[in-house]
Design an enzyme around this catalytic site. Structure first.
Site: not given
Ligand code: NDP
Length: 315
Positions: A8-10, A12-13, A190
């Site tokens: 997941t969230g691939a 960026s970063g 967070y």
């Protein structure tokens, strides 16, 4: 066959760097679960990931409908699932007011924890059915949620309290937007979400490792001071944070190095132990790290699991 890993969230970063590291081995096909399709396609191309080694699938973790849709699409594709990496996150340190997911949960905990909680629960059956030699579910943690470290002691510290905000739905209406019921603080939200991530990994381990043989793991890849995670921070912070981490705390790692660390947790035959929170020492060697008291509290892990089940509609 190639291993199939969902990250997941691939776009960026850390997620992108991990996708690249795994794709380059030629042994993995990466499914990039991303909220912005075009951004993810462009990022994969710019990173030089070969077409046959990745697929972008739409996933917005800030919407439980989207999570369910993603799982349906994945199941319909007929692809096996060998490893699931819950990596995406938002960090809103300068937000004065809370913002919310589609279902009305505070955005950081809603995305980083609740979205991933539903995803991981719904994908568990897929993992169980895989015939891969080592099936894994990895949830990216962080040092900042660990109050037994220096970095974890920079205020505001993570603290889930008695979970009264979570129990009330984290909606800022009839409950606080914070897990502990306190005033909204984006940086703390967070950190709290990362504690939930680490507790969830351990609860999965206790409930499912023996029965399924799946390896459940979390990790702190090091401080990747250059990623988009800090995009919401004030400009001066974004300027000074990377050199501060490089030269003062010496906790800095490049996106490439962090990606190779997470890729190890996905694929290394030596990292199959379940229930572990991995970290790396100065020589970039992995070791089993200790979690803070709160991040390893079994009773809290169970309570978060049960409350989260209710909020995402599993109970
Ligand atoms: P980035 O901001 O670069 O990456 C975060 C990713 O999450 C992006 O791809 C982003 O998508 C995605 N994302 C955010 N919201 C959603 C959503 N609603 N649905 C789907 N995807 C979403 O940050 P990092 O690479 O630094 O963070 C990756 C992980 O590493 C996080 O879990 C973070 O907590 C952890 N971590 C990071 C550290 C650091 O120093 N950077 C240290 C320790 C842990 P988009 O591209 O569309 O914005």
């Amino acid at each position: 066959r190639k291993g199939i890993v969902v990250i997941t969230g691939a776009s960026s970063g850390l997620g992108l760097a991990t996708a690249k590291a795994l794709a380059e081995t030629g042994k993995w096909h990466v499914i990039m679960g991303c909220r912005d399709f075009l951004k993810a396609e462009r990022a994969a191309k710019a990173a030089g990931i070969a077409k046959e080694n990745y697929t972008v699938m739409h996933l917005d973790l800030a919407s439980l409908d989207s999570v369910r849709q993603f799982v349906d699409n994945f199941k319909r594709s007929g692809s096996p699932l060998d490893v699931l990496v819950c990596n995406a996150a938002v960090y809103l340190p300068t937000a004065k007011e809370p913002t919310f997911t589609a279902e009305g949960f505070e955005l950081s905990v809603g995305t980083n924890h609740l979205g991933h909680f539903l995803l991981a629960r719904l994908m568990l059956d897929e993992l169980k059915q895989s015939d891969f030699p080592s099936k894994r579910l990895i949830i990216v943690g962080s040092i900042t949620g660990n109050t037994n470290t220096l970095a974890g002691n920079v205020p505001p510290k993570a603290n889930l309290g008695d979970l009264r905000g979570l129990a009330g739905g984290l909606n800022g209406l009839n409950s606080s937007a914070m897990i502990d019921g306190g005033e909204f603080d984006g940086a703390k939200a967070y950190k709290d979400s990362k504690v939930c991530n680490m507790l969830t990994m351990q609860e999965f381990h206790r409930r499912y490792h023996e029965e399924t043989g799946i390896t459940f793991a979390s990790l702190y890849p090091g401080c990747i001071a250059t990623t988009g995670l800090f995009r919401e921070h004030i400009p001066l912070f974004r300027l000074l944070f990377p050199p501060f981490q490089k030269y003062i705390t010496k906790g800095y790692v490049s996106e490439e190095e962090a990606g190779s660390r997470l890729a190890q947790v996905v694929s290394e035959p030596s990292l199959t132990k379940s229930g572990v929170y991995w970290s790396w020492n100065k020589n970039s060697a992995s070791f089993e790290n200790q979690l803070s008291q709160e991040a390893s509290d079994e009773a809290k892990a169970r309570k978060i699991w049960e409350l989260s089940e209710k909020l995402v509609g599993l109970a």
